[in-house]
Scaffold this motif. Structure first.
Motif, PDB file in Angstrom:
ATOM      1  N   ARG A 183       0.969  -1.399  -0.306  1.00  0.00           N
ATOM      2  CA  ARG A 183       0.285   0.231  -0.171  1.00  0.00           C
ATOM      3  C   ARG A 183       0.828   1.581  -0.198  1.00  0.00           C
ATOM      4  NH1 ARG A 183      -2.691  -3.610   3.655  1.00  0.00           N
ATOM      5  NH2 ARG A 183      -5.008  -3.862   3.445  1.00  0.00           N
ATOM      6  N   TYR A 230     -10.489   2.220  14.127  1.00  0.00           N
ATOM      7  CA  TYR A 230      -9.642   1.258  13.077  1.00  0.00           C
ATOM      8  C   TYR A 230      -8.731   0.435  14.389  1.00  0.00           C
ATOM      9  CZ  TYR A 230     -11.637   2.955   8.961  1.00  0.00           C
ATOM     10  OH  TYR A 230     -12.523   3.183   7.932  1.00  0.00           O
ATOM     11  N   ARG A 243     -10.430   3.081   1.146  1.00  0.00           N
ATOM     12  CA  ARG A 243     -10.317   4.445   1.285  1.00  0.00           C
ATOM     13  C   ARG A 243      -8.675   4.841   1.080  1.00  0.00           C
ATOM     14  NH1 ARG A 243     -11.536   1.150   5.859  1.00  0.00           N
ATOM     15  NH2 ARG A 243      -8.815   0.527   6.358  1.00  0.00           N
ATOM     16  N   GLU A 244      -7.999   4.033   1.156  1.00  0.00           N
ATOM     17  CA  GLU A 244      -6.822   4.643   0.314  1.00  0.00           C
ATOM     18  C   GLU A 244      -7.049   5.537  -1.146  1.00  0.00           C
ATOM     19  OE1 GLU A 244      -3.387   1.570   1.361  1.00  0.00           O
ATOM     20  OE2 GLU A 244      -3.775   2.524   3.106  1.00  0.00           O
ATOM     21  N   THR A 290       0.087   4.853   1.080  1.00  0.00           N
ATOM     22  CA  THR A 290      -1.434   6.267   0.789  1.00  0.00           C
ATOM     23  C   THR A 290      -0.608   7.766   1.014  1.00  0.00           C
ATOM     24  OG1 THR A 290      -1.572   4.506   2.630  1.00  0.00           O
ATOM     25  CG2 THR A 290      -2.256   6.417   2.813  1.00  0.00           C
ATOM     26  N   ARG A 348     -10.104  -1.061   3.743  1.00  0.00           N
ATOM     27  CA  ARG A 348      -8.651   0.392   3.658  1.00  0.00           C
ATOM     28  C   ARG A 348      -8.184   0.257   2.341  1.00  0.00           C
ATOM     29  NH1 ARG A 348      -2.552  -1.381   6.541  1.00  0.00           N
ATOM     30  NH2 ARG A 348      -2.091   0.720   6.268  1.00  0.00           N
ATOM     31  N   GLU A 388     -11.361   9.362  11.415  1.00  0.00           N
ATOM     32  CA  GLU A 388     -10.311   7.613  11.435  1.00  0.00           C
ATOM     33  C   GLU A 388      -9.943   7.458  12.940  1.00  0.00           C
ATOM     34  OE1 GLU A 388      -8.017   6.094   8.767  1.00  0.00           O
ATOM     35  OE2 GLU A 388      -9.406   6.451   6.876  1.00  0.00           O
ATOM     36  N   ALA A 412      -3.722  -0.357  11.815  1.00  0.00           N
ATOM     37  CA  ALA A 412      -2.398   0.400  10.936  1.00  0.00           C
ATOM     38  C   ALA A 412      -1.792   1.729  11.442  1.00  0.00           C
ATOM     39  CB  ALA A 412      -4.003   1.235  10.634  1.00  0.00           C
TER      40      ALA A 412
END
Length: 382
Positions: free
Chosen positions: A219, A353, A260-261, A221, A257, A310, A357
């Motif tokens: 990922r 969350y 969202r990213e 971000t 996730r 978040e 994370a």
């Protein structure tokens, strides 16, 4: 030579075994994602049923109240963060919270260890939040209407026989925010009715959307610097992100996730939390001025804009406790934005969350991990 050939055979066998394990892991991951997608479809069907059930039905119960300082939440107060793992609540027992009563009607249980009618197992209950588990995945259930309970507002709540609700919040200026929620408290639809009679649709989570199967990837971000005002405003504008060519349900945005990213995130580094706490000190809340101003400006440009707040925890404590605590932290930040900077609460959605994370990967107490973030998710929804 024989030893070299033997070593080569062993190395090749090891490579083949590793490849087989990798394929097995991929297949396992695919099965997990398929089950998650199936649960997404189940919940989408439940949201549609909640809206349909209210269309031609009369509410079984109607409750009205005026919100005051005494019966509303503020960002500087702590919630009861101790999940009631020893709860022994029998169905129909008095003393349940409004949220628990709604769950009993719609999903059939609030007792820890019991299984809801949809197959989720209750693993913790703190009155205003219930954490459930299915196939190893945790989900927090709570009312999405708490942010709307601003002092001076009148609230009318209609409860239906399937556990769904329709809540109308009438504010002092005469405008109304109407929210339809499913039996688990999740917002299904929300619209703002202005004083001139015009309506703005904020959320419609009954639309048909394609399933999203997340694949494991590295990922990357897009994190904007909250101290760079220009970058902050750009990241929180509605035009940022979502080059996927499709839209998603709010449920997908909240729970996946990788979805969202697709849009930038603003890490609210000026706000961190004490261990086990969800309260924000006034000195911290005041440091959210640039974020609050950027959100207000974005909403003035697009009154239907939706922002996801978040919440996160460090890795100390069990996962269910941390999930509930992080969800409260998200709610606290949203409350601070409304209290200090007049951000319209109907444009905010909160989600915790837990420890999923971590910014700093450690199992020890780490304040930087006890944090919050915000995204403009409008482009993901429409």
């Amino acid at each position: 030579r024989a030893a070299r050939k033997k070593a080569q055979r062993e190395a090749k066998a090891a490579e083949e075994q590793q490849a087989a394990m990798t394929e097995e892991e991929k297949a396992k991951e695919a099965r997990i994602e398929e089950r998650r997608a199936a649960r997404q479809e189940e919940r989408q069907a439940a949201r549609k049923e909640a809206r349909a059930a209210q269309r031609d039905a009369e509410a079984e119960e109607v409750e009205t109240e005026t919100v005051t300082e005494n019966n509303s939440r503020s960002s500087d107060e702590d919630f009861d963060t101790k999940a009631n793992a020893e709860a022994n609540i029998e169905q129909g027992e008095s003393g349940l919270s409004k949220f628990e009563k709604a769950l009993l009607v719609g999903l059939g249980a609030v007792v820890v260890g019991k299984v809801l009618s949809n197959g989720d197992e209750v693993v913790s209950n703190s009155g205003d939040r219930v954490v459930v588990r299915r196939d190893g995945d945790l989900r927090v259930l709570k009312s999405d209407n708490e942010l709307l309970r601003q002092p001076g507002s009148d609230v009318r709540t209609e409860r239906f026989n399937d556990g769904s609700t329709r809540t109308t919040v009438t504010r002092q200026d005469g405008s109304e925010v109407v929210t339809i929620s499913s039996a688990d408290g999740t917002v299904v639809e929300r619209f703002l009715r202005r004083t001139d009679g015009s309506e703005i649709t904020l959320i419609d989570d009954t639309r048909d959307v394609d399933p999203f199967l997340e694949t494991r990837t590295d990922r990357t971000t897009n994190v904007a610097d909250a101290t760079d005002v220009a970058a902050l405003r750009s990241a929180l504008s509605s035009g940022q992100g979502n080059t996927s060519g499709r839209t998603f349900s709010l449920s997908q945005v909240r729970e996946i996730r990788a979805v969202r990213e697709l849009v930038p995130t603003i890490e609210l580094n000026s706000v961190t939390f004490d261990t086990g706490s969800a309260a924000i000190r006034a000195s911290q809340a005041e440091q959210l001025a640039d974020v609050g101003g950027a959100i207000v400006d974005a909403i003035e440009t697009d009154p239907s804009a939706i922002f996801l707040i978040e919440g996160h925890t460090d890795a100390v404590g069990n996962d269910a406790y941390n999930l509930a605590l992080s969800d409260r932290r998200a709610e606290t930040v949203a409350l601070a934005l409304t209290e200090y900077f007049d951000v319209p609460p109907e444009n905010l959605i909160t989600q915790g969350y837990g420890e999923s994370a971590l910014k700093i990967r450690t199992q020890s107490a780490e304040r930087i991990n006890r944090r919050a973030a915000v995204r403009n998710v409008t482009s993901l929804l429409r």
